[in-house]
Design an enzyme around this catalytic site. Sequence first.
Site, mmCIF file in Angstrom:
data_model
loop_
_atom_site.group_PDB
_atom_site.id
_atom_site.type_symbol
_atom_site.label_atom_id
_atom_site.label_comp_id
_atom_site.label_asym_id
_atom_site.label_seq_id
_atom_site.Cartn_x
_atom_site.Cartn_y
_atom_site.Cartn_z
ATOM 1 N N ALA A 26 -9.639 27.642 -1.018
ATOM 2 C CA ALA A 26 -10.509 26.768 -0.619
ATOM 3 C C ALA A 26 -10.661 25.764 -1.713
ATOM 4 O O ALA A 26 -11.374 25.564 -2.658
ATOM 5 C CB ALA A 26 -11.871 27.205 -0.539
ATOM 6 N N ASP A 58 -5.883 31.539 6.394
ATOM 7 C CA ASP A 58 -6.457 30.072 6.191
ATOM 8 C C ASP A 58 -7.801 30.099 6.109
ATOM 9 O O ASP A 58 -8.572 31.274 6.532
ATOM 10 C CB ASP A 58 -5.992 29.245 7.402
ATOM 11 N N HIS A 103 2.020 32.916 16.238
ATOM 12 C CA HIS A 103 1.569 31.522 16.102
ATOM 13 C C HIS A 103 1.119 31.399 17.544
ATOM 14 O O HIS A 103 1.879 31.273 18.326
ATOM 15 C CB HIS A 103 2.606 30.429 15.793
ATOM 16 N N THR A 127 9.824 25.931 16.063
ATOM 17 C CA THR A 127 9.848 25.109 14.892
ATOM 18 C C THR A 127 10.280 25.542 13.490
ATOM 19 O O THR A 127 9.723 25.048 12.289
ATOM 20 C CB THR A 127 8.642 24.221 14.816
ATOM 21 N N GLU A 179 5.081 27.898 5.811
ATOM 22 C CA GLU A 179 5.362 28.539 7.193
ATOM 23 C C GLU A 179 6.864 28.716 7.364
ATOM 24 O O GLU A 179 7.183 29.701 8.210
ATOM 25 C CB GLU A 179 4.556 27.631 8.216
HETATM 26 C C1 5GW Z 1 -5.507 19.315 2.799
HETATM 27 C C2 5GW Z 1 -4.997 18.258 3.477
HETATM 28 C C3 5GW Z 1 -4.067 18.477 4.417
HETATM 29 C C4 5GW Z 1 -3.625 19.741 4.803
HETATM 30 C C5 5GW Z 1 -4.194 20.812 4.006
HETATM 31 C C6 5GW Z 1 -5.213 20.554 3.080
HETATM 32 C C7 5GW Z 1 -5.745 21.528 2.473
HETATM 33 C C8 5GW Z 1 -5.421 22.933 2.632
HETATM 34 C C9 5GW Z 1 -6.743 21.414 1.266
HETATM 35 O O1 5GW Z 1 -7.317 20.438 0.706
HETATM 36 N N1 5GW Z 1 -7.304 22.511 0.592
HETATM 37 C C10 5GW Z 1 -7.195 23.625 1.060
HETATM 38 O O2 5GW Z 1 -7.739 24.629 0.414
HETATM 39 N N2 5GW Z 1 -6.096 24.082 2.024
HETATM 40 C C11 5GW Z 1 -5.654 25.589 2.272
HETATM 41 O O3 5GW Z 1 -4.501 25.618 2.838
HETATM 42 C C12 5GW Z 1 -6.831 25.953 3.102
HETATM 43 O O4 5GW Z 1 -6.757 27.478 3.041
HETATM 44 C C13 5GW Z 1 -6.256 25.875 4.373
HETATM 45 O O5 5GW Z 1 -6.635 26.786 5.425
HETATM 46 C C14 5GW Z 1 -4.602 25.917 4.087
HETATM 47 C C15 5GW Z 1 -3.773 25.336 5.317
HETATM 48 O O6 5GW Z 1 -4.096 24.228 5.479
HETATM 49 P P1 5GW Z 1 -4.839 23.600 6.874
HETATM 50 O O7 5GW Z 1 -5.582 24.966 7.363
HETATM 51 O O8 5GW Z 1 -5.219 22.284 6.989
HETATM 52 O O9 5GW Z 1 -3.386 23.848 7.925
HETATM 53 P P2 5GW Z 1 -3.445 23.889 9.475
HETATM 54 O O10 5GW Z 1 -1.918 24.091 9.661
HETATM 55 O O11 5GW Z 1 -4.269 24.970 9.844
HETATM 56 O O12 5GW Z 1 -3.918 22.674 9.899
HETATM 57 MN MN MN Z 2 -5.618 26.178 9.069
#
Ligand code: 5GW
Ligand code: MN
Length: 291
Positions: free
Chosen positions: A60, A149, A171, A183, A241
């Site tokens: 986080a 996540d 996925h 991908t 990933e």
């Molecule tokens: C911030 C901007 C863009 C993408 C990720 C971040 C981000 C991710 C962040 O600012 N802080 C953070 O703790 N994360 C961690 O990375 C979270 O645990 C997040 O769940 C993980 C993956 O990013 P996600 O969830 O935005 O990616 P997707 O593919 O689920 O949209």
């Molecule tokens: Mn996510």
Amino acid sequence: MCRKKRMIYKNPQVLNPPRNDVLMMTPWFAPIVWEGTYNFEILNEQFRQRNVTTGLTVFAIKKYIVFLKQFLETAETYFMVGHKVNYYIFTDRPQEVPSVALKEGRKIVVLQVQNYPRWQEISMRRMEMISHFSQQQFINEVSYLVCVDVDMRFNDQVGVEILSNLFGTLHPAFYAAERQSFTYERRPASRAYVPHDEGDFYYAGGFFGGTVKEVYKLTKKCNEAIIMDKKNGIEAIWQEESHLNKYFVYHKPTKILSLEYLWDDNLGGPEILRKRRFLAVSKNHAAIRNK
Ligand code: 5GW
Ligand code: MN
């Protein structure tokens, strides 16, 4: 007197298995976990007797701290109920970790880590941090690690049926896709490269795990590949990933979690999905990312 717990259930049906509409076993004999394919009571008793502790790692960083409260509250309701759990929360804002009432045998461990300006870096560095803390700390505290996540909520039981030496999760966007449309990283210059004629599934970066030893091996190898790519001026298409998917091509998971364990309601509700156990929380990308 026999003190063993008696369990009453039908013997496995060789000719009429409980369900035959979806794949339940990989070609290398790893189970694919779907509702109806296992007896939870048996598995739960096995793990309870081993007094297993599970570590749930979650990052986080920056604004993603807002997802923690609901994540932890729903985990208390649905994740490894009745078992010991350590929540390992990696954050740059330890003072903003919410206080959530925890059941007996469960605790929150806050691990302060640095923040990186690029989101791709935040996402990728998870491999480095999990491998580091696996060796330094997790190995002494838990048997299994579950790495997920944070922009998620538990919505139904996620228990010991997921645990295995090394597990990955399908996925949700690719479970019905052909191999060619996975991908994977397709540029040979990247250490995440997967040729078009290889690969079994497209796995999600947001849910994997296994024994601490196996998660250490996985995250260390992925981190080393990420470092090599950086040296060579390349970044894999889907960051860590892509590296995870490469790893799973050559180190087959011993268990695969089905769509039940990682779903996004924006993808609808296919009939094969009997339970939605772990769901993506919708986020306002512009507001939540960066800052
Ligand atoms: C911030 C901007 C863009 C993408 C990720 C971040 C981000 C991710 C962040 O600012 N802080 C953070 O703790 N994360 C961690 O990375 C979270 O645990 C997040 O769940 C993980 C993956 O990013 P996600 O969830 O935005 O990616 P997707 O593919 O689920 O949209
Ligand atoms: Mn996510």
